[in-house]
Design a protein around this motif. Structure first.
Motif, PDB file in Angstrom:
ATOM      1  N   SER A 281       0.843  -1.196   0.000  1.00 58.39           N
ATOM      2  CA  SER A 281       0.000   0.000   0.000  1.00 58.39           C
ATOM      3  C   SER A 281       0.876   1.243   0.000  1.00 58.39           C
ATOM      4  CB  SER A 281      -0.929   0.030   1.217  1.00 58.39           C
ATOM      5  OG  SER A 281      -0.184   0.172   2.411  1.00 58.39           O
TER       6      SER A 281
ATOM      7  N   ALA B 168      -4.264   1.427  -3.103  1.00 55.94           N
ATOM      8  CA  ALA B 168      -5.127   0.660  -2.204  1.00 55.94           C
ATOM      9  C   ALA B 168      -4.377  -0.507  -1.572  1.00 55.94           C
ATOM     10  CB  ALA B 168      -6.349   0.151  -2.963  1.00 55.94           C
ATOM     11  N   GLU B 169      -4.715  -0.792  -0.320  1.00 53.50           N
ATOM     12  CA  GLU B 169      -4.079  -1.886   0.406  1.00 53.50           C
ATOM     13  C   GLU B 169      -4.435  -3.218  -0.255  1.00 53.50           C
ATOM     14  OE1 GLU B 169      -3.199  -3.001   5.044  1.00 53.50           O
ATOM     15  OE2 GLU B 169      -5.163  -2.179   4.538  1.00 53.50           O
TER      16      GLU B 169
ATOM     17  N   TYR C 112       0.096   5.205   1.445  1.00 54.81           N
ATOM     18  CA  TYR C 112      -0.930   6.053   2.067  1.00 54.81           C
ATOM     19  C   TYR C 112      -0.308   7.249   2.764  1.00 54.81           C
ATOM     20  CZ  TYR C 112       0.192   3.898   6.633  1.00 54.81           C
ATOM     21  OH  TYR C 112       0.824   3.462   7.773  1.00 54.81           O
TER      22      TYR C 112
ATOM     23  N   LYS D 172      -6.769   9.449   7.286  1.00 49.32           N
ATOM     24  CA  LYS D 172      -5.882   8.622   6.463  1.00 49.32           C
ATOM     25  C   LYS D 172      -6.453   8.505   5.051  1.00 49.32           C
ATOM     26  CE  LYS D 172      -3.596   4.076   6.900  1.00 49.32           C
ATOM     27  NZ  LYS D 172      -3.543   2.853   7.766  1.00 49.32           N
ATOM     28  N   GLU D 173      -5.582   8.502   4.044  1.00 48.94           N
ATOM     29  CA  GLU D 173      -6.003   8.343   2.651  1.00 48.94           C
ATOM     30  C   GLU D 173      -5.026   7.419   1.928  1.00 48.94           C
ATOM     31  OE1 GLU D 173      -6.419  10.916  -1.512  1.00 48.94           O
ATOM     32  OE2 GLU D 173      -6.023  11.947   0.375  1.00 48.94           O
ATOM     33  N   TYR D 174      -5.577   6.395   1.250  1.00 48.86           N
ATOM     34  CA  TYR D 174      -4.740   5.475   0.485  1.00 48.86           C
ATOM     35  C   TYR D 174      -4.517   6.023  -0.910  1.00 48.86           C
ATOM     36  CZ  TYR D 174      -4.869   1.755   3.976  1.00 48.86           C
ATOM     37  OH  TYR D 174      -4.693   1.018   5.118  1.00 48.86           O
TER      38      TYR D 174
ATOM     39  N   LYS E  65      -1.184  10.032   6.118  1.00 45.37           N
ATOM     40  CA  LYS E  65      -1.928  10.078   7.380  1.00 45.37           C
ATOM     41  C   LYS E  65      -1.579  11.357   8.130  1.00 45.37           C
ATOM     42  CE  LYS E  65      -0.421   7.408  10.645  1.00 45.37           C
ATOM     43  NZ  LYS E  65      -0.095   6.165  11.409  1.00 45.37           N
TER      44      LYS E  65
END
Length: 374
Positions: free
Chosen positions: A42, A81-82, A44, A76-78, A46
Protein backbone atom coordinates in the motif's frame (compact mmCIF):
# COMPACT_ATOMS: atom_id res chain seq x y z
CA UNK A 1 18.56 -2.88 -0.50
CA UNK A 2 15.25 -1.08 -0.89
CA UNK A 3 14.36 -0.01 -4.46
CA UNK A 4 12.40 2.96 -3.04
CA UNK A 5 14.47 6.14 -3.24
CA UNK A 6 13.89 9.84 -2.58
CA UNK A 7 10.55 9.48 -0.79
CA UNK A 8 9.32 13.02 -0.29
CA UNK A 9 6.20 15.03 0.64
CA UNK A 10 5.47 18.48 -0.80
CA UNK A 11 2.66 20.67 0.54
CA UNK A 12 0.75 23.33 -1.35
CA UNK A 13 0.95 26.43 0.84
CA UNK A 14 -2.46 27.74 1.93
CA UNK A 15 -1.31 30.65 4.11
CA UNK A 16 1.62 33.03 4.55
CA UNK A 17 2.96 31.16 7.58
CA UNK A 18 2.15 27.67 6.22
CA UNK A 19 -0.22 26.93 9.09
CA UNK A 20 -3.40 24.85 9.17
CA UNK A 21 -6.58 25.17 11.23
CA UNK A 22 -9.79 23.26 11.87
CA UNK A 23 -11.58 22.40 8.61
CA UNK A 24 -8.58 23.12 6.36
CA UNK A 25 -7.58 20.71 3.60
CA UNK A 26 -3.97 19.53 3.42
CA UNK A 27 -3.11 19.36 -0.27
CA UNK A 28 0.13 18.17 -1.80
CA UNK A 29 2.07 15.37 -3.48
CA UNK A 30 4.00 12.27 -2.45
CA UNK A 31 6.86 11.30 -4.75
CA UNK A 32 9.46 8.55 -4.84
CA UNK A 33 11.69 6.81 -7.38
CA UNK A 34 11.81 3.06 -7.97
CA UNK A 35 15.19 1.72 -9.13
CA UNK A 36 13.44 -1.43 -10.33
CA UNK A 37 9.97 -2.88 -10.63
CA UNK A 38 8.57 -3.51 -7.15
CA UNK A 39 5.48 -4.94 -5.51
CA UNK A 40 3.99 -2.72 -2.78
CA UNK A 41 1.31 -3.60 -0.25
CA UNK A 42 0.00 0.00 0.00
CA UNK A 43 0.88 3.67 -0.28
CA UNK A 44 -0.93 6.05 2.07
CA UNK A 45 -0.78 9.40 3.83
CA UNK A 46 -1.93 10.08 7.38
CA UNK A 47 -2.36 13.18 9.55
CA UNK A 48 -2.98 13.25 13.28
CA UNK A 49 -2.89 15.53 16.31
CA UNK A 50 -1.80 14.49 19.81
CA UNK A 51 -1.13 16.11 23.18
CA UNK A 52 1.20 14.53 25.73
CA UNK A 53 2.45 15.50 29.19
CA UNK A 54 5.00 13.72 31.35
CA UNK A 55 6.99 14.54 34.47
CA UNK A 56 8.48 12.76 37.46
CA UNK A 57 7.43 13.58 41.02
CA UNK A 58 10.13 12.95 43.60
CA UNK A 59 8.57 11.30 46.63
CA UNK A 60 9.29 9.04 49.54
CA UNK A 61 10.04 6.20 49.21
CA UNK A 62 9.75 6.10 45.39
CA UNK A 63 9.49 8.45 42.43
CA UNK A 64 6.21 8.61 40.54
CA UNK A 65 5.89 9.14 36.80
CA UNK A 66 2.92 11.29 35.81
CA UNK A 67 1.75 11.13 32.21
CA UNK A 68 -1.35 11.84 30.13
CA UNK A 69 -2.31 11.72 26.45
CA UNK A 70 -5.07 13.17 24.27
CA UNK A 71 -5.81 12.33 20.62
CA UNK A 72 -7.56 15.11 18.69
CA UNK A 73 -7.90 13.58 15.24
CA UNK A 74 -6.50 11.01 12.84
CA UNK A 75 -7.28 10.94 9.09
CA UNK A 76 -5.88 8.62 6.46
CA UNK A 77 -6.00 8.34 2.65
CA UNK A 78 -4.74 5.48 0.49
CA UNK A 79 -2.89 6.51 -2.67
CA UNK A 80 -2.38 2.86 -3.66
CA UNK A 81 -5.13 0.66 -2.20
CA UNK A 82 -4.08 -1.89 0.41
CA UNK A 83 -3.58 -5.31 -1.17
CA UNK A 84 -2.03 -8.26 0.68
CA UNK A 85 -1.01 -9.83 -2.63
CA UNK A 86 0.70 -6.60 -3.65
CA UNK A 87 0.43 -4.06 -6.43
CA UNK A 88 3.23 -4.00 -9.00
CA UNK A 89 4.72 -0.56 -9.72
CA UNK A 90 7.13 -0.08 -12.65
CA UNK A 91 10.64 1.32 -12.49
CA UNK A 92 10.29 5.12 -12.71
CA UNK A 93 9.45 8.22 -10.66
CA UNK A 94 5.98 7.99 -9.08
CA UNK A 95 3.98 11.07 -8.06
CA UNK A 96 0.68 10.87 -6.16
CA UNK A 97 -1.59 13.79 -5.26
CA UNK A 98 -3.44 13.82 -1.95
CA UNK A 99 -6.18 15.84 -0.18
CA UNK A 100 -6.68 15.32 3.54
CA UNK A 101 -9.30 17.35 5.40
CA UNK A 102 -8.68 18.26 9.04
CA UNK A 103 -11.90 17.69 11.02
CA UNK A 104 -13.87 20.58 12.51
CA UNK A 105 -13.86 21.04 16.29
CA UNK A 106 -12.13 22.84 19.14
CA UNK A 107 -8.51 21.73 18.91
CA UNK A 108 -5.50 23.44 20.53
CA UNK A 109 -2.64 25.06 18.65
CA UNK A 110 0.77 23.44 18.31
CA UNK A 111 2.86 23.72 21.47
CA UNK A 112 6.18 22.52 22.88
CA UNK A 113 7.07 22.95 26.55
CA UNK A 114 9.19 21.59 29.36
CA UNK A 115 6.81 18.81 30.42
CA UNK A 116 4.59 18.35 27.41
CA UNK A 117 3.72 19.14 23.82
CA UNK A 118 0.87 19.34 21.32
CA UNK A 119 2.09 18.01 17.99
CA UNK A 120 0.36 17.65 14.62
CA UNK A 121 2.13 15.35 12.16
CA UNK A 122 1.81 14.25 8.54
CA UNK A 123 3.15 10.88 7.45
CA UNK A 124 3.58 9.24 4.04
CA UNK A 125 4.31 5.50 4.00
CA UNK A 126 5.08 2.89 1.37
CA UNK A 127 4.49 -0.63 2.73
CA UNK A 128 5.83 -3.88 1.27
CA UNK A 129 5.18 -7.44 2.43
CA UNK A 130 7.99 -8.92 4.52
CA UNK A 131 9.97 -5.69 4.19
CA UNK A 132 10.48 -2.68 6.39
CA UNK A 133 8.24 0.18 5.21
CA UNK A 134 9.65 3.38 3.74
CA UNK A 135 8.17 6.50 5.33
CA UNK A 136 8.62 10.22 5.82
CA UNK A 137 7.23 12.15 8.79
CA UNK A 138 6.73 15.93 8.94
CA UNK A 139 5.31 18.24 11.59
CA UNK A 140 2.63 20.69 10.52
CA UNK A 141 2.01 24.01 12.26
CA UNK A 142 -1.54 24.00 13.60
CA UNK A 143 -3.19 27.28 14.67
CA UNK A 144 -6.53 26.94 16.43
CA UNK A 145 -9.50 29.06 15.33
CA UNK A 146 -10.86 28.97 18.87
CA UNK A 147 -10.26 32.46 20.32
CA UNK A 148 -10.71 32.92 24.09
CA UNK A 149 -11.24 36.70 24.03
CA UNK A 150 -14.38 38.81 24.23
CA UNK A 151 -14.92 42.24 22.60
CA UNK A 152 -14.86 43.82 26.07
CA UNK A 153 -11.16 42.93 26.37
CA UNK A 154 -10.40 45.26 23.46
CA UNK A 155 -11.40 48.19 25.69
CA UNK A 156 -9.07 49.76 28.28
CA UNK A 157 -8.89 47.68 31.47
CA UNK A 158 -8.51 49.38 34.87
CA UNK A 159 -8.04 48.20 38.45
CA UNK A 160 -6.74 49.45 41.77
CA UNK A 161 -5.33 48.21 45.07
CA UNK A 162 -4.44 49.71 48.47
CA UNK A 163 -2.25 48.38 51.25
CA UNK A 164 -1.77 49.51 54.83
CA UNK A 165 1.81 49.31 56.05
CA UNK A 166 2.62 47.26 59.16
CA UNK A 167 5.46 47.10 61.62
CA UNK A 168 7.79 50.07 61.86
CA UNK A 169 6.31 51.64 58.72
CA UNK A 170 3.23 53.80 58.91
CA UNK A 171 0.61 54.94 56.39
CA UNK A 172 -0.46 53.21 53.22
CA UNK A 173 0.32 52.86 49.50
CA UNK A 174 -2.18 52.88 46.62
CA UNK A 175 -1.97 51.89 42.95
CA UNK A 176 -4.45 52.67 40.19
CA UNK A 177 -3.48 51.16 36.82
CA UNK A 178 -4.86 50.93 33.27
CA UNK A 179 -3.86 48.93 30.17
CA UNK A 180 -5.11 50.00 26.74
CA UNK A 181 -6.48 46.52 25.92
CA UNK A 182 -6.42 42.93 27.13
CA UNK A 183 -5.91 41.29 23.71
CA UNK A 184 -2.85 41.39 21.46
CA UNK A 185 -0.62 39.39 19.12
CA UNK A 186 3.07 38.44 19.45
CA UNK A 187 5.34 41.39 18.69
CA UNK A 188 2.77 44.07 19.56
CA UNK A 189 3.26 46.81 22.18
CA UNK A 190 0.77 47.56 24.96
CA UNK A 191 0.47 50.81 26.90
CA UNK A 192 0.30 50.62 30.69
CA UNK A 193 -0.26 53.68 32.91
CA UNK A 194 -0.18 53.69 36.72
CA UNK A 195 -0.72 56.34 39.40
CA UNK A 196 0.81 55.77 42.81
CA UNK A 197 0.18 57.51 46.11
CA UNK A 198 2.85 56.68 48.68
CA UNK A 199 1.42 57.89 51.97
CA UNK A 200 3.77 55.65 53.94
CA UNK A 201 7.06 56.37 55.67
CA UNK A 202 9.06 54.10 53.39
CA UNK A 203 10.60 54.39 49.90
CA UNK A 204 9.02 52.17 47.25
CA UNK A 205 9.55 51.41 43.58
CA UNK A 206 7.00 50.66 40.83
CA UNK A 207 7.53 47.62 38.58
CA UNK A 208 5.82 46.27 35.45
CA UNK A 209 5.93 42.61 34.48
CA UNK A 210 4.55 40.30 31.77
CA UNK A 211 4.36 36.74 33.05
CA UNK A 212 3.60 33.46 31.27
CA UNK A 213 2.05 30.67 33.34
CA UNK A 214 2.05 27.13 31.91
CA UNK A 215 0.15 24.34 33.68
CA UNK A 216 0.49 20.63 32.86
CA UNK A 217 -2.27 18.35 34.20
CA UNK A 218 -2.55 14.62 34.77
CA UNK A 219 -5.75 13.52 36.51
CA UNK A 220 -5.66 15.36 39.87
CA UNK A 221 -1.96 16.27 39.64
CA UNK A 222 -0.53 19.45 38.13
CA UNK A 223 2.91 20.83 37.37
CA UNK A 224 3.17 24.54 36.69
CA UNK A 225 5.95 26.85 35.55
CA UNK A 226 6.23 30.64 35.40
CA UNK A 227 8.37 32.70 33.05
CA UNK A 228 8.87 36.46 33.00
CA UNK A 229 8.83 37.71 29.40
CA UNK A 230 9.11 41.43 30.14
CA UNK A 231 10.07 43.52 33.16
CA UNK A 232 10.58 47.23 33.73
CA UNK A 233 11.58 48.97 36.96
CA UNK A 234 10.51 52.55 37.61
CA UNK A 235 12.08 55.29 39.72
CA UNK A 236 12.01 55.41 43.51
CA UNK A 237 8.82 56.88 44.98
CA UNK A 238 9.64 58.73 48.17
CA UNK A 239 7.44 58.80 51.29
CA UNK A 240 4.39 61.09 51.21
CA UNK A 241 4.57 61.65 47.46
CA UNK A 242 2.53 60.90 44.35
CA UNK A 243 3.72 59.78 40.93
CA UNK A 244 2.41 58.78 37.51
CA UNK A 245 4.35 56.20 35.50
CA UNK A 246 3.85 54.71 32.05
CA UNK A 247 5.27 51.66 30.33
CA UNK A 248 5.39 50.54 26.70
CA UNK A 249 5.19 46.78 27.22
CA UNK A 250 6.54 44.86 24.22
CA UNK A 251 5.17 41.34 23.82
CA UNK A 252 7.94 39.06 22.48
CA UNK A 253 7.51 38.17 18.81
CA UNK A 254 8.00 34.48 19.65
CA UNK A 255 5.41 34.41 22.45
CA UNK A 256 3.14 31.35 22.35
CA UNK A 257 -0.54 32.20 21.83
CA UNK A 258 -2.82 31.71 24.83
CA UNK A 259 -3.71 28.03 25.14
CA UNK A 260 -7.10 27.40 26.74
CA UNK A 261 -8.75 24.48 24.94
CA UNK A 262 -6.46 21.58 25.87
CA UNK A 263 -7.44 19.39 28.83
CA UNK A 264 -3.87 18.65 29.90
CA UNK A 265 -1.90 21.82 28.96
CA UNK A 266 -2.78 25.48 29.45
CA UNK A 267 -0.84 28.69 28.78
CA UNK A 268 -1.99 32.00 30.25
CA UNK A 269 -0.51 35.50 30.49
CA UNK A 270 -0.73 38.22 33.13
CA UNK A 271 0.42 41.81 33.26
CA UNK A 272 1.41 42.77 36.80
CA UNK A 273 1.82 46.31 38.08
CA UNK A 274 3.22 46.24 41.59
CA UNK A 275 5.18 48.14 44.21
CA UNK A 276 8.40 46.72 45.56
CA UNK A 277 8.02 47.14 49.33
CA UNK A 278 10.90 45.93 51.54
CA UNK A 279 10.09 43.32 54.20
CA UNK A 280 6.42 43.14 53.16
CA UNK A 281 4.11 41.56 50.60
CA UNK A 282 4.11 43.63 47.42
CA UNK A 283 0.74 45.21 46.54
CA UNK A 284 -0.07 44.43 42.90
CA UNK A 285 -2.68 44.97 40.21
CA UNK A 286 -3.03 41.99 37.87
CA UNK A 287 -4.53 42.06 34.35
CA UNK A 288 -5.15 38.85 32.39
CA UNK A 289 -3.81 39.12 28.84
CA UNK A 290 -4.94 37.05 25.86
CA UNK A 291 -2.33 36.58 23.12
CA UNK A 292 -3.86 35.54 19.79
CA UNK A 293 -2.20 34.30 16.59
CA UNK A 294 -1.72 37.26 14.19
CA UNK A 295 -4.21 35.97 11.61
CA UNK A 296 -7.02 35.80 14.20
CA UNK A 297 -6.19 38.96 16.17
CA UNK A 298 -8.65 41.91 16.07
CA UNK A 299 -7.67 45.46 15.17
CA UNK A 300 -5.47 47.29 17.66
CA UNK A 301 -6.82 49.71 20.23
CA UNK A 302 -5.43 53.11 21.25
CA UNK A 303 -2.90 53.69 23.99
CA UNK A 304 -3.94 53.85 27.61
CA UNK A 305 -4.51 57.44 28.70
CA UNK A 306 -4.67 56.91 32.42
CA UNK A 307 -6.08 54.72 35.16
CA UNK A 308 -9.79 54.53 35.80
CA UNK A 309 -11.19 54.34 39.30
CA UNK A 310 -12.76 50.91 39.58
CA UNK A 311 -13.00 48.25 42.24
CA UNK A 312 -10.43 45.49 42.21
CA UNK A 313 -10.41 42.03 43.82
CA UNK A 314 -9.75 42.04 47.55
CA UNK A 315 -6.47 40.72 48.91
CA UNK A 316 -5.79 39.27 52.33
CA UNK A 317 -3.50 42.15 53.24
CA UNK A 318 -4.61 44.62 50.57
CA UNK A 319 -7.95 46.35 50.21
CA UNK A 320 -9.35 47.49 46.91
CA UNK A 321 -10.28 51.11 46.60
CA UNK A 322 -12.05 53.51 44.28
CA UNK A 323 -9.51 56.09 45.40
CA UNK A 324 -12.06 58.42 46.95
CA UNK A 325 -9.46 59.31 49.57
CA UNK A 326 -5.92 60.50 49.07
CA UNK A 327 -5.77 60.20 45.28
CA UNK A 328 -8.71 62.48 44.44
CA UNK A 329 -6.41 65.41 43.49
CA UNK A 330 -4.53 63.12 41.10
CA UNK A 331 -7.61 61.84 39.34
CA UNK A 332 -9.49 65.13 39.11
CA UNK A 333 -10.23 65.83 35.47
CA UNK A 334 -9.20 62.33 34.33
CA UNK A 335 -12.39 60.49 35.20
CA UNK A 336 -14.55 62.29 32.62
CA UNK A 337 -11.93 61.80 29.90
CA UNK A 338 -11.53 58.11 30.74
CA UNK A 339 -15.30 57.56 30.63
CA UNK A 340 -15.41 59.12 27.16
CA UNK A 341 -12.53 56.87 26.00
CA UNK A 342 -14.22 53.80 27.46
CA UNK A 343 -17.50 54.62 25.67
CA UNK A 344 -15.65 55.23 22.42
CA UNK A 345 -13.96 51.80 22.50
CA UNK A 346 -17.10 50.05 23.67
CA UNK A 347 -18.92 51.45 20.61
CA UNK A 348 -15.99 50.45 18.42
CA UNK A 349 -16.23 46.90 19.75
CA UNK A 350 -19.97 46.85 18.95
CA UNK A 351 -19.19 48.13 15.47
CA UNK A 352 -16.72 45.29 15.01
CA UNK A 353 -19.47 42.81 15.92
CA UNK A 354 -21.93 44.53 13.56
CA UNK A 355 -19.55 44.32 10.61
CA UNK A 356 -19.12 40.58 11.24
CA UNK A 357 -22.85 39.97 11.56
CA UNK A 358 -22.91 38.88 15.21
CA UNK A 359 -23.98 40.37 18.49
CA UNK A 360 -27.18 41.25 20.25
CA UNK A 361 -29.88 43.56 18.94
CA UNK A 362 -28.65 46.23 21.36
CA UNK A 363 -25.09 45.83 20.06
CA UNK A 364 -26.34 46.21 16.47
CA UNK A 365 -28.21 49.41 17.27
CA UNK A 366 -25.15 50.83 19.04
CA UNK A 367 -22.94 49.76 16.15
CA UNK A 368 -25.26 51.41 13.63
CA UNK A 369 -24.93 54.70 15.46
CA UNK A 370 -21.14 54.29 15.60
CA UNK A 371 -20.84 53.44 11.91
CA UNK A 372 -22.85 56.49 10.93
CA UNK A 373 -20.29 58.65 12.72
CA UNK A 374 -17.21 56.98 11.26
Amino acid sequence: MSPIKNLNVTFETISDNSSYSEGDIIVGTVSFRLTKEAKVKSVYVKAKGDANVEWTEVGVPVERLQSAHRRYFKVKEYLVAENDEGTVLPKRVHIFKFRLKIPEGRMPSSFKGKHGNIVYTFEAKVSRSWRLPSKVLKEINFVSKSCPHTPQMMCPQSSSVRKKMNGISKGQVQICATINRGVCSPGETLSVVAKICNSSSRNTRLKFKLQQVTVYSCQDNTNSSKETLFKMVGETIRPNSEQTASCQLKVPSDAIPTLHNCEIISVEYYIKVYLDVSFALDPEVVFPLVILPPKFAPAQSREAVGPETVDSPAYSEFTSSTFTTGLDPILTGLQKELKEVECHWANAAHAHLYRNGVGTKRARLSATTTLENV
